[in-house]
Design a protein around this motif. Structure first.
Motif, short mmCIF file in Angstrom:
data_model
loop_
_atom_site.label_atom_id
_atom_site.label_comp_id
_atom_site.label_asym_id
_atom_site.label_seq_id
_atom_site.Cartn_x
_atom_site.Cartn_y
_atom_site.Cartn_z
N PHE A 40 4.40 11.96 -0.56
CA PHE A 40 4.43 10.89 0.64
C PHE A 40 2.78 11.04 0.46
CE2 PHE A 40 3.10 11.46 5.46
CZ PHE A 40 4.10 10.37 5.46
N MET A 41 2.40 9.69 1.25
CA MET A 41 1.10 9.04 0.97
C MET A 41 0.77 8.62 2.41
SD MET A 41 -0.88 6.92 -1.24
CE MET A 41 -3.10 6.44 -1.03
N ALA A 42 0.70 8.38 3.26
CA ALA A 42 -0.04 7.59 5.38
C ALA A 42 -2.05 7.35 4.86
CB ALA A 42 0.56 8.94 6.07
N ARG A 43 -1.66 6.13 5.61
CA ARG A 43 -2.85 5.30 5.00
C ARG A 43 -3.05 5.14 7.51
NH1 ARG A 43 -3.52 1.14 4.18
NH2 ARG A 43 -5.29 1.42 3.98
N LEU A 44 -3.67 6.07 7.75
CA LEU A 44 -3.61 5.96 9.47
C LEU A 44 -4.62 4.72 9.81
CD1 LEU A 44 -3.01 9.53 10.75
CD2 LEU A 44 -0.98 8.16 9.67
N SER A 45 -4.49 4.74 10.77
CA SER A 45 -5.46 3.88 11.85
C SER A 45 -6.33 4.09 11.98
CB SER A 45 -4.64 2.94 13.15
OG SER A 45 -4.57 3.69 13.95
N SER A 46 -6.52 5.69 12.08
CA SER A 46 -7.93 6.63 13.17
C SER A 46 -8.97 6.51 11.25
CB SER A 46 -7.10 7.79 12.76
OG SER A 46 -6.82 8.05 11.97
N GLY A 47 -8.75 5.91 10.15
CA GLY A 47 -9.20 5.87 9.02
C GLY A 47 -8.63 7.68 8.21
N ILE A 48 -7.65 8.33 8.62
CA ILE A 48 -7.28 9.68 7.70
C ILE A 48 -6.11 9.83 6.60
CG2 ILE A 48 -6.25 11.74 8.59
CD1 ILE A 48 -7.33 11.65 10.88
N SER A 49 -6.04 9.80 5.71
CA SER A 49 -5.24 9.70 4.32
C SER A 49 -5.32 10.94 4.36
CB SER A 49 -5.79 8.54 3.77
OG SER A 49 -6.30 8.81 3.26
N TYR A 50 -3.49 11.24 3.78
CA TYR A 50 -3.22 12.37 3.15
C TYR A 50 -2.35 11.93 2.98
CZ TYR A 50 -0.99 12.35 7.80
OH TYR A 50 -0.34 11.93 9.00
N ASN A 109 -8.45 -0.41 2.02
CA ASN A 109 -9.25 0.45 3.25
C ASN A 109 -10.12 -1.65 3.52
OD1 ASN A 109 -8.53 3.01 3.97
ND2 ASN A 109 -10.49 3.54 2.55
N GLY A 110 -10.32 -1.62 3.29
CA GLY A 110 -10.91 -2.88 3.09
C GLY A 110 -11.35 -3.75 1.34
N PRO A 111 -12.00 -5.05 2.06
CA PRO A 111 -12.26 -5.77 0.54
C PRO A 111 -13.32 -5.41 -1.03
CG PRO A 111 -12.01 -7.53 2.09
CD PRO A 111 -12.39 -5.84 2.59
N GLY A 112 -13.07 -5.05 -1.76
CA GLY A 112 -13.87 -5.25 -2.95
C GLY A 112 -13.33 -5.63 -4.06
N ALA A 113 -13.21 -3.87 -4.62
CA ALA A 113 -13.47 -4.91 -6.04
C ALA A 113 -12.17 -5.44 -7.14
CB ALA A 113 -14.65 -4.06 -7.18
N VAL A 114 -11.19 -4.54 -6.11
CA VAL A 114 -9.68 -5.16 -6.51
C VAL A 114 -9.51 -5.85 -5.98
CG1 VAL A 114 -7.38 -3.80 -6.61
CG2 VAL A 114 -9.60 -2.50 -7.52
N LEU A 115 -9.10 -5.80 -4.91
CA LEU A 115 -8.78 -7.02 -3.87
C LEU A 115 -9.18 -7.49 -2.50
CD1 LEU A 115 -5.28 -4.36 -3.01
CD2 LEU A 115 -5.69 -6.71 -4.78
N ASN A 116 -9.39 -8.34 -2.63
CA ASN A 116 -10.14 -9.51 -1.50
C ASN A 116 -9.02 -9.26 0.00
OD1 ASN A 116 -8.11 -10.83 -1.16
ND2 ASN A 116 -9.56 -12.92 -2.89
N ALA A 117 -10.33 -9.75 1.27
CA ALA A 117 -9.42 -10.01 2.42
C ALA A 117 -7.87 -10.64 2.28
CB ALA A 117 -10.35 -10.74 3.04
N ALA A 118 -8.05 -12.19 1.72
CA ALA A 118 -6.79 -12.52 1.86
C ALA A 118 -4.98 -10.96 1.09
CB ALA A 118 -6.45 -13.49 1.06
N SER A 119 -5.49 -11.13 -0.13
CA SER A 119 -4.68 -10.32 -0.94
C SER A 119 -4.03 -9.13 0.70
CB SER A 119 -5.30 -9.75 -1.75
OG SER A 119 -5.75 -10.49 -2.79
N LEU A 120 -5.40 -8.70 0.69
CA LEU A 120 -4.75 -7.32 1.51
C LEU A 120 -4.20 -7.87 3.02
CD1 LEU A 120 -8.25 -5.53 1.24
CD2 LEU A 120 -6.16 -4.68 0.89
N SER A 121 -4.69 -9.03 3.39
CA SER A 121 -3.73 -9.53 4.34
C SER A 121 -2.20 -9.73 4.08
CB SER A 121 -4.91 -10.62 4.96
OG SER A 121 -3.54 -12.00 6.33
N ALA A 122 -2.05 -9.83 3.30
CA ALA A 122 -0.60 -10.50 2.32
C ALA A 122 0.13 -9.39 1.97
CB ALA A 122 -1.15 -11.40 1.39
N ILE A 123 -0.68 -8.08 1.79
CA ILE A 123 0.02 -7.23 1.68
C ILE A 123 0.89 -6.47 2.83
CG2 ILE A 123 -0.42 -4.53 0.80
CD1 ILE A 123 -1.77 -5.33 -1.80
N PHE A 124 0.69 -6.35 4.02
CA PHE A 124 0.20 -5.36 5.08
C PHE A 124 0.96 -7.16 6.32
CE2 PHE A 124 -3.67 -3.26 4.02
CZ PHE A 124 -2.73 -1.85 3.17
#
Length: 415
Positions: A362-372, A306-321
């Motif tokens: 199945f896992m989804a993470r939506l831009s609305s902040g909903i995940s399931y 969802n955002g930078p934190g204890a596991v991944l920073n912003a650069a890592s998340l950007s690369a993943i997506f």
């Protein structure tokens, strides 16, 4: 493991391509349930009860989150423990999650990059000491291309080596069970199916190789590295790698259903076994599809992205997506690091499924902040309805919610 060749082409959205199937209320109402499902999320509960009833699924889970809070955690049905007694599925029961493991492996790779121990441009032969004699193009396989399924292996052309245990053992003249090194030796001695970086082809083998890179670079076992650097900082302790045989299950792991059989891959006896119990080698699936988890574990794990934190920073998340060098697939989606991705407004939807004998997830993470997350102890087999349909079904359930609960269940399931 794992996900079938046709991956989901649409993220779960409010207006899905498929509608809910017609339920038989008496049967749906009879599904055993545990856990917490707020009344505001009844559409999710109804959808899951209908889905498991129509497909004769004996064990399932669902977890729903919004804006970093876990709102629902449900177990459906029951399972046979080792020893024969039955237990109701709990929200914390463990399931094989198949290819939902890939985003875990991708995060582990990015953590090594983040810590300066690995480069996305590093090349496979140098990292693992592999020969390029069979195909010089192997030298063009980078870590990033492995993450994005651009490595040059196409299971529709040369088959998936994660499922060729008998062939590999016979070819290399070695006994069963085979190990990772045997799979790598077998495949490295054969040419690639296409030029690395030229097109997308989903590859379990590529992710298995990422697991070996993680071990080589970190100096730890794959599982140990993931636990230490990813799961523990994320506050998750239940997840673990699965085993092949029923009698190796932890007591909280469900059983699995399949009508298919296979010759055991555990030894050379030729014994025919249920496909889900010894018909494939679960430890060899580790980085591409070997994790056990509950749905509630996975929605919490999803918060890491969802955002930078204890596991991944912003650069890592950007690369993943990030979009791969090949651009988007037909349908305007692309494969990042362990996720399928599509733009949605000013954000992105990300999703993935997982499939192996006895498992569909199945896992989804939506831009609305909903995940399931939904997990089942069987997958689509001949004569059963489409399991990929869970994507639009849960999307429709999310769209039916008019008021979202605010109570966070995280403390209930994570100490």
């Amino acid at each position: 493991m794992t996900t079938r060749r046709t991956l989901l082409k649409t993220a779960a959205v409010a207006a899905p391509a498929l509608a809910l199937g017609a339920a038989r209320p008496a049967q749906a109402a009879g599904v055993l349930v545990t856990g917490v499902m707020p009344a505001q999320l009844a559409s999710f509960d109804t959808a899951m009860k209908t889905f498991v009833t129509e497909r004769s699924i004996s064990a399932a889970q669902l977890a729903v989150a919004r804006n970093g809070k876990i709102l629902a955690a449900r177990g459906y049905g029951s399972y046979s423990r080792n020893g024969g007694s039955r237990a109701q599925v709990q929200p914390t029961s463990l399931f094989r999650i198949a290819s939902l493991s890939k985003n875990i492996t991708a995060a582990a790779v990015m953590r090594l990059v983040q810590d300066g121990k690995l480069s996305l441009t590093a090349r496979l032969p140098q990292l693992l000491g592999l020969s390029t004699a069979a195909d010089a193009r192997l030298g063009e396989v980078t870590v990033l291309r492995l993450l994005q399924h651009l490595g040059g292996w196409d299971r529709d052309v040369s088959k998936d080596p994660l499922w060729l245990d008998h062939t590999i053992a016979a070819t290399l003249d070695i006994p069963l069970p085979i190990e990772h090194a045997d799979i790598v030796k077998y495949r490295t001695e054969r040419p690639l199916d296409f030029d690395p970086g030229s097109r997308y082809a989903y590859s379990n083998y590529g992710y298995m190789l990422l697991g070996r890179i993680i071990e080589k670079v970190s100096g730890q076992s794959y599982e140990s590295y993931v636990r230490t650097k990813l799961l523990t900082p994320a506050g998750i302790s239940r997840m673990r790698l699965g085993r092949s045989l029923s009698n190796e299950r932890p007591i909280t792991e469900v059983d699995y259903a399949s009508k298919y059989t296979n010759k055991t891959v555990m030894d050379t006896s030729g014994t025919v076994v249920p496909y889900q119990w010894g018909g494939f080698n679960m430890p060899n699936q580790d980085a591409n599809g070997g994790w056990l988890a509950s749905a509630v574990d996975l929605v919490k794990w999803g918060f890491v992205f969802n955002g930078p934190g204890a596991v991944l920073n912003a650069a890592s998340l950007s690369a993943i997506f990030a979009k791969p060098e090949t651009g988007m697939q037909t349908g305007s989606w692309w494969y990042g690091g362990g996720w399928q991705v599509r733009t949605s407004g000013s954000g992105i939807n990300t999703w993935h499924n997982g499939s192996m004998p006895g498992t569909f997830s199945f896992m989804a993470r939506l831009s609305s902040g909903i995940s399931y997350v939904a997990i089942f102890n069987r997958r689509e087999e001949e004569g059963s309805p489409d399991f990929d349909g869970i994507d639009p079904i849960l999307g429709k359930a999310a769209g039916a919610v008019t008021t979202w609960p605010t109570t966070d269940l995280t403390p209930r399931y994570f100490a």
